[in-house]
Design an enzyme around this catalytic site. Structure first.
Site, PDB file in Angstrom:
ATOM      1  N   TYR A 168      21.866   3.367  50.181  1.00 46.42           N
ATOM      2  CA  TYR A 168      21.924   4.591  49.390  1.00 46.42           C
ATOM      3  C   TYR A 168      22.424   5.763  50.230  1.00 46.42           C
ATOM      4  O   TYR A 168      23.311   6.519  49.806  1.00 46.42           O
ATOM      5  CB  TYR A 168      20.528   4.876  48.841  1.00 46.42           C
ATOM      6  CG  TYR A 168      20.421   6.111  47.979  1.00 46.42           C
ATOM      7  CD1 TYR A 168      21.065   6.196  46.758  1.00 46.42           C
ATOM      8  CD2 TYR A 168      19.631   7.196  48.381  1.00 46.42           C
ATOM      9  CE1 TYR A 168      20.949   7.321  45.956  1.00 46.42           C
ATOM     10  CE2 TYR A 168      19.503   8.325  47.591  1.00 46.42           C
ATOM     11  CZ  TYR A 168      20.164   8.384  46.385  1.00 46.42           C
ATOM     12  OH  TYR A 168      20.045   9.506  45.597  1.00 46.42           O
TER      13      TYR A 168
ATOM     14  N   LYS B 115      25.724   8.307  49.922  1.00 40.31           N
ATOM     15  CA  LYS B 115      25.617   9.753  49.780  1.00 40.31           C
ATOM     16  C   LYS B 115      26.235  10.498  50.972  1.00 40.31           C
ATOM     17  O   LYS B 115      26.744  11.620  50.815  1.00 40.31           O
ATOM     18  CB  LYS B 115      24.156  10.154  49.591  1.00 40.31           C
ATOM     19  CG  LYS B 115      23.568   9.712  48.255  1.00 40.31           C
ATOM     20  CD  LYS B 115      24.327  10.312  47.080  1.00 40.31           C
ATOM     21  CE  LYS B 115      23.597  10.081  45.764  1.00 40.31           C
ATOM     22  NZ  LYS B 115      24.302  10.728  44.622  1.00 40.31           N
TER      23      LYS B 115
END
Length: 244
Positions: free
Chosen positions: A152, A156
């Site tokens: 994740y 990002k």
């Protein structure tokens, strides 16, 4: 009104995206409520905005599909006359130690978070009017580096890098490009799969000793999307209550 600003908000059917959509509408912007699959929830947001006297329309789009994203922007132009603000709140989360992550999960996560952000950024750069604002959603975990967030955070971090470059590529256009990086925020997505002890521990991490609320993040986005944020450009705002 003829000079009403128009915002496209992805991932707007729930959580932080929903709060952003309703907050921008309360600030007087017409809002395109972007959603991936939950049409009923998106229509609820539209109805909530309309009930408060605002203007909104729902638009289905997989952010990773360029034709669907282009159609969403077309809808904004047809319904409201143009696009002044784009907020990309659509995203996926998968938690796993790096050593154990299924690569199909990685590919699916990055399709939405990286490719999707790129497609939204590209369409925004082509369509947004002078005086506009583009806001990408990142995560404070890019800096906090919690275990299990490797895939994740990788996605990002890519969003943050992309945003910093786009801000410079739009030189001379009078368009700001920034990212907001929330800390732990009380949404369905946050609570999913967490026990009470984990939630309490995360809530105690900021000096303010609470979880963020979707409205906390929406207010930061609204600042960047409004007249007060015009001198903030190419920045990542870590909206996390002071976690370090």
């Amino acid at each position: 009104m003829a000079d009403q600003r128009v915002a496209v908000v992805t991932g707007a059917s729930r959580g932080i995206g929903r709060a952003i959509a309703t907050t921008l509408a309360a600030d007087g912007q017409a809002v395109v409520v972007g959603y991936a699959g939950n049409e009923a929830a998106a229509k609820e947001v539209v109805e909530e905005i309309a009930a408060a006297g605002g203007k909104a329309i729902a638009a289905q789009a997989d952010v990773a599909e360029e034709d669907e994203v282009s159609a969403m922007f077309d809808l904004a132009v047809d319904a409201f006359g143009g696009v002044d603000v784009v907020v990309n709140s659509a995203g996926k989360l998968a938690l796993s130690p790096i050593a154990e992550l299924d690569l199909d999960v990685l590919d699916d996560l990055h399709r939405t978070n990286i490719r999707g952000s790129f497609v939204i950024a590209r369409e925004s750069a082509r369509r947004i009017r002078a005086g506009g604002a583009i806001v990408m959603l990142s995560t404070s975990v890019v800096g906090l580096q919690f275990p299990n967030y490797g895939a994740y955070v990788a996605s990002k971090a890519a969003v943050e890098a992309m945003m910093l470059i786009l801000a410079r590529e739009l030189r001379g256009r009078d368009v700001t490009v920034n990212a907001v990086a929330p800390g732990p925020t009380a949404t369905e997505l946050f609570f999913e799969g967490k026990d009470e002890a984990t939630i309490e521990r995360l809530a105690k991490q900021p000096p303010l000793e609470r979880l963020g609320a979707p409205a906390d993040i929406a207010d930061v986005v609204a600042f960047l999307a409004g007249p007060g944020g015009r001198w903030v450009n190419g920045q990542v705002l870590r909206a996390n209550g002071g976690i370090i």
